[in-house]
Design a protein around this motif. Structure first.
Motif, short mmCIF file in Angstrom:
data_model
loop_
_atom_site.label_atom_id
_atom_site.label_comp_id
_atom_site.label_asym_id
_atom_site.label_seq_id
_atom_site.Cartn_x
_atom_site.Cartn_y
_atom_site.Cartn_z
N VAL A 42 51.15 51.06 50.94
CA VAL A 42 49.90 50.60 50.33
C VAL A 42 50.26 49.66 49.17
O VAL A 42 51.18 49.95 48.41
N ASP A 43 49.55 48.57 49.08
CA ASP A 43 49.75 47.65 47.95
C ASP A 43 48.40 47.38 47.30
O ASP A 43 47.43 47.04 47.98
N HIS A 44 48.37 47.49 45.98
CA HIS A 44 47.10 47.27 45.27
C HIS A 44 47.38 46.75 43.85
O HIS A 44 48.53 46.84 43.36
N LEU A 63 37.48 51.78 42.48
CA LEU A 63 37.60 53.18 42.09
C LEU A 63 38.92 53.77 42.57
O LEU A 63 39.58 54.51 41.85
N HIS A 64 39.28 53.42 43.81
CA HIS A 64 40.53 53.94 44.37
C HIS A 64 40.98 53.02 45.50
O HIS A 64 40.17 52.70 46.37
N PRO A 65 42.24 52.62 45.47
CA PRO A 65 42.69 51.72 46.54
C PRO A 65 42.57 52.36 47.92
O PRO A 65 42.74 53.57 48.06
N PHE A 66 42.26 51.55 48.91
CA PHE A 66 42.22 52.05 50.29
C PHE A 66 43.63 52.41 50.73
O PHE A 66 44.58 51.65 50.52
N GLN A 67 43.74 53.59 51.35
CA GLN A 67 45.03 54.04 51.89
C GLN A 67 45.19 53.63 53.35
O GLN A 67 46.29 53.66 53.90
N SER A 68 44.07 53.28 53.97
CA SER A 68 44.09 52.78 55.36
C SER A 68 42.79 52.01 55.59
O SER A 68 41.89 52.02 54.73
N THR A 69 42.71 51.37 56.74
CA THR A 69 41.48 50.62 57.05
C THR A 69 40.48 51.49 57.81
O THR A 69 39.40 51.03 58.17
N LEU A 80 43.20 44.40 52.28
CA LEU A 80 41.89 44.89 51.85
C LEU A 80 41.86 45.24 50.35
O LEU A 80 40.84 45.09 49.68
N ASN A 81 43.00 45.68 49.82
CA ASN A 81 43.04 46.11 48.42
C ASN A 81 43.15 44.97 47.42
O ASN A 81 42.91 45.17 46.22
N THR A 82 43.55 43.80 47.87
CA THR A 82 43.75 42.69 46.93
C THR A 82 42.92 41.46 47.30
O THR A 82 42.85 40.51 46.50
N ALA A 83 42.31 41.48 48.46
CA ALA A 83 41.65 40.27 48.98
C ALA A 83 40.55 39.76 48.06
O ALA A 83 39.83 40.54 47.42
N THR A 84 40.44 38.45 48.01
CA THR A 84 39.33 37.85 47.28
C THR A 84 38.03 38.08 48.06
O THR A 84 38.07 38.39 49.26
N ARG A 85 36.94 37.90 47.38
CA ARG A 85 35.64 38.06 48.06
C ARG A 85 35.54 37.05 49.20
O ARG A 85 35.06 37.37 50.29
N GLU A 86 36.01 35.83 48.95
CA GLU A 86 35.95 34.80 49.97
C GLU A 86 36.74 35.20 51.22
O GLU A 86 36.29 34.99 52.35
#
Ligand code: CA
Ligand code: CA
Length: 334
Positions: free
Chosen positions: A79-81, A266-272, A237-243
């Motif tokens: 996971v990367d955030h 609130l909390h980084p996604f651990q999976s999609t 998903l954890n770092t993506a810009t809105r665009e």
């Protein structure tokens, strides 16, 4: 009347000429001396400036390298955030009063334009995702530039924007049919112009925000990763810009994008899985297009002393075992 009179004997004409020549020689010698001193001073100044530039360059490079070491030491590669150590700014003081700082950024926060070069496109094709990116940034004529970029980078020579199209351009060129390595290459692609990468128009006044759906910044939507992976690079998903999220999900899923951005704060996604479960109709389109970790990063580093700066921009790939490889290293003045 002679110039010298009284008791003194007038100088013979030859002596006057000799005096003038002597004075001229002294003036010339003095001038030469001053010139030599000025040149020596200039050379000294130039040498000092060159030395300082080198010190700044090394300080920026070493700070960038230190930041990449933090990235390689990431204890959680699944996971990367933005809350992880590698994503925090790094500052270093170096001898000679040089101050330097670096920051690693997740390059998978954006849609990789080179994804169009991949022949395998799981889930929603990246050409469709890139069309969404254009739309999210207020560029509604996306078909031509997206098709043109796909033909420009894909390996085949079949399409409306292959060699035959560019043969008749003002400056004829041959599409490279490979991944692009530098943003400047994009400007050769039909439909891509500097205006596409210009800042979006500001909101009309302080009471308004830029349009949430179509007011995006194309520079925040896409990236050009200098690599040729076997499969398209997913957006994190954890770092993506809105665009970038709007591009992947589609404008019609703007509410889901908004929810995802609130949840990850609130909390980084651990999976999609959670996102796919929340929007089952999205699940198939997300395959291969989104992840919760990243393999591509860019680091920006700057060193400064006495108002002078040197900067570095580097792209890196991180393997699943944490090994970091440099892909591109660009130095300059900032
Ligand atoms: Ca991590
Ligand atoms: Ca092609």
């Amino acid at each position: 009347m002679l110039p010298f009179s009284g008791n003194a004997s007038p100088l013979p004409r030859n002596a006057g000429v000799a005096l003038i020549l002597a004075l001229a020689a002294i003036v010339t010698a003095s001038g030469l001396l001053l010139w030599l001193q000025a040149r020596a001073l200039h050379r000294g100044t130039s040498a000092y400036a060159a030395l300082e530039t080198e010190h700044l360059r090394v300080a920026a490079a070493e700070t960038a390298r230190a930041a990449l070491y933090v990235l390689a030491a990431d204890p959680d590669l699944s996971v990367d955030h933005p809350g992880e150590d590698w994503a925090q700014p790094l500052e270093r003081d170096w001898p000679g009063g040089i101050h330097a700082w670096a920051r690693v950024e997740d390059a998978a926060a954006y849609v990789d334009l080179n994804n169009l070069a991949c022949s395998n496109q799981p889930g929603r094709p990246f050409s469709a995702i890139l069309r969404n990116a254009f739309t999210a940034c207020g560029h509604f004529e996306a078909d031509a530039p997206v098709d043109a970029l796909a033909d420009y980078v894909d390996a085949d020579t079949t399409g409306d924007y292959e060699a035959a199209f560019y043969r008749h351009a003002d400056a004829p060129l041959l599409p490279p049919d490979r991944e692009l390595w530098a943003p400047a290459e994009l400007l050769h692609v039909h439909g891509f112009s500097p205006a596409l990468f210009a800042p979006p128009a500001p909101a009309p006044d302080a009471r308004h925000h830029r349009d949430e759906l179509f007011g995006g910044d194309f520079r925040q939507a896409t990236v050009l990763l200098p690599d040729a992976p076997d499969a398209p690079v997913p957006v994190n998903l954890n770092t993506a810009t809105r665009e970038a999220l709007l591009a992947v999900a589609g404008i019609e899923h703007a509410a889901t994008v908004r929810s995802a951005m609130s949840l990850r704060a609130l909390h980084p996604f651990q999976s999609t899985t959670l996102l796919a479960a929340a929007s089952p109709d999205l699940a198939s389109t997300l395959e291969g297009a989104i992840d919760v970790k990243s393999a591509y990063y860019r680091v920006r580093a700057t060193a400064e002393h006495d108002g002078r700066r040197r900067s570095i921009l580097a792209y890196a790939r991180r393997d699943p075992d944490g090994t970091v490889h440099l892909l591109q290293w660009l130095e300059g003045v900032s």
